[in-house]
Design a protein around this motif. Structure first.
Motif, short mmCIF file in Angstrom:
data_model
loop_
_atom_site.label_atom_id
_atom_site.label_comp_id
_atom_site.label_asym_id
_atom_site.label_seq_id
_atom_site.Cartn_x
_atom_site.Cartn_y
_atom_site.Cartn_z
N GLY A 151 1.25 -1.26 0.48
CA GLY A 151 0.22 -0.04 -0.43
C GLY A 151 0.77 1.31 -0.25
N ASP A 152 0.59 2.58 -0.13
CA ASP A 152 1.21 3.38 -0.15
C ASP A 152 1.30 4.04 1.54
OD1 ASP A 152 0.24 4.77 -2.72
OD2 ASP A 152 -1.75 5.00 -1.86
N CYS A 158 2.50 6.80 3.55
CA CYS A 158 2.00 8.03 4.38
C CYS A 158 2.40 8.74 6.06
CB CYS A 158 0.58 8.47 4.19
SG CYS A 158 0.13 7.36 2.62
N LEU A 207 2.15 5.82 8.28
CA LEU A 207 0.76 5.09 7.59
C LEU A 207 0.33 4.35 6.47
CD1 LEU A 207 -2.42 7.97 8.62
CD2 LEU A 207 -1.71 5.39 10.57
N LYS A 267 -1.14 3.24 3.79
CA LYS A 267 -2.97 2.87 4.03
C LYS A 267 -3.24 1.14 2.46
CE LYS A 267 -3.44 7.10 5.00
NZ LYS A 267 -3.90 8.56 3.96
N THR A 268 -3.77 0.41 2.23
CA THR A 268 -3.64 -0.53 2.13
C THR A 268 -5.32 -0.72 1.74
OG1 THR A 268 -4.79 -2.57 3.55
CG2 THR A 268 -2.27 -1.89 3.14
N ARG A 299 -7.06 -2.15 4.89
CA ARG A 299 -6.76 -1.31 6.29
C ARG A 299 -6.22 -0.51 5.90
NH1 ARG A 299 -3.19 -5.77 9.05
NH2 ARG A 299 -2.64 -6.83 6.71
N VAL A 300 -5.81 0.50 6.94
CA VAL A 300 -4.52 1.07 7.62
C VAL A 300 -4.19 0.90 8.33
CG1 VAL A 300 -4.17 4.13 8.31
CG2 VAL A 300 -5.89 3.12 6.33
#
Length: 69
Positions: free
Chosen positions: A23-24, A26, A34, A36-37, A40-41
């Motif tokens: 994910g990203d 951040c 964090l 971010k998928t 979920r986070v």
């Protein structure tokens, strides 16, 4: 530790951890990042970084005690 250093360590960890969430990444403050998928986070807090010792050396006690299962 500044944010650039934390990001460097987190990305190195990501490269070496096959279970790291996809994910990203951040920047944040609490937790440090964090991830971010799609579903979920996940929060990541960078607290310690240990370099791998030579193949025959034992890891420092502090490193062994800091590993959480």
């Amino acid at each position: 530790m500044n944010k650039d250093t934390e990001l460097f360590y987190l990305l190195k960890f990501k490269e070496n951890c096959p279970n790291f969430p996809h994910g990203d990444v951040c920047p944040d403050e609490r937790p440090d990042f964090l991830i971010k998928t799609a579903r979920r986070v996940v929060g990541a807090e960078v607290t310690h970084f240990y370099r791998q010792m030579s193949s025959g050396a034992h890891p420092p006690l502090q490193q062994r005690e800091s590993v959480r299962h």
